[in-house]
Design a protein around this motif. Sequence first.
Motif, mmCIF file in Angstrom:
data_model
loop_
_atom_site.group_PDB
_atom_site.id
_atom_site.type_symbol
_atom_site.label_atom_id
_atom_site.label_comp_id
_atom_site.label_asym_id
_atom_site.label_seq_id
_atom_site.Cartn_x
_atom_site.Cartn_y
_atom_site.Cartn_z
ATOM 1 N N GLY A 20 62.529 23.126 75.308
ATOM 2 C CA GLY A 20 61.340 23.273 74.945
ATOM 3 C C GLY A 20 60.969 21.469 74.680
ATOM 4 O O GLY A 20 60.108 21.494 75.708
ATOM 5 N N GLU A 21 61.538 21.337 73.950
ATOM 6 C CA GLU A 21 61.529 19.529 74.256
ATOM 7 C C GLU A 21 61.242 18.559 75.561
ATOM 8 O O GLU A 21 60.975 18.044 75.728
ATOM 9 N N VAL A 24 59.297 19.856 77.620
ATOM 10 C CA VAL A 24 57.759 18.878 78.278
ATOM 11 C C VAL A 24 58.339 17.657 78.834
ATOM 12 O O VAL A 24 57.319 17.685 79.119
ATOM 13 N N HIS A 25 58.660 17.390 78.597
ATOM 14 C CA HIS A 25 59.167 16.105 78.455
ATOM 15 C C HIS A 25 59.588 15.170 80.043
ATOM 16 O O HIS A 25 59.146 14.531 80.857
ATOM 17 N N GLY A 33 56.360 20.405 71.745
ATOM 18 C CA GLY A 33 57.657 20.685 73.282
ATOM 19 C C GLY A 33 58.363 22.175 72.133
ATOM 20 O O GLY A 33 58.674 23.608 72.732
ATOM 21 N N ASN A 34 57.768 22.270 71.003
ATOM 22 C CA ASN A 34 58.111 23.163 69.744
ATOM 23 C C ASN A 34 57.428 24.651 70.121
ATOM 24 O O ASN A 34 58.474 25.559 70.191
ATOM 25 N N ALA A 36 56.262 25.198 73.661
ATOM 26 C CA ALA A 36 57.706 25.712 74.239
ATOM 27 C C ALA A 36 58.360 26.127 74.898
ATOM 28 O O ALA A 36 58.683 27.249 75.318
#
Length: 123
Positions: A20-21, A24-25, A33-34, A36
């Motif tokens: 997720g991190e 998002v990045h 991110g957490n 996601a």
Amino acid sequence: MKVLRIVGQVLLIHAFFLMGEGFVHLSGLPVPGNLAGLGFLFTALCLGWIKVSWVEEGARWLLAELLLFFIPSAVGIMQYPQVMSIHGWPVWLTIAIGTVLAMACTGLMADRLNRGSREVTES
């Protein structure tokens, strides 16, 4: 052996967090991110790519130790007495309401999930 299984499950959950991190990045979406990663894990569970039994014990352990994750926040608040002296009661009220809401939501969700898993195993 149980400890290794729990560690492996926590690592699997952490892998979804990292996924997720990274997503998002790379995408630049304005989403934590957490969150996601949690969405990816939820999707994988719903689609049957990951079985609940693969993460259940690790998730139970993380929930049981949840209070430990909040201790740094509480200590951080105590390091700034000037903030507490200026905005004391609103800060404490926000902390109290947030804690009660988090506990209530967690309890209701755990109860609902537990009830759902019992219905699945009983059928």
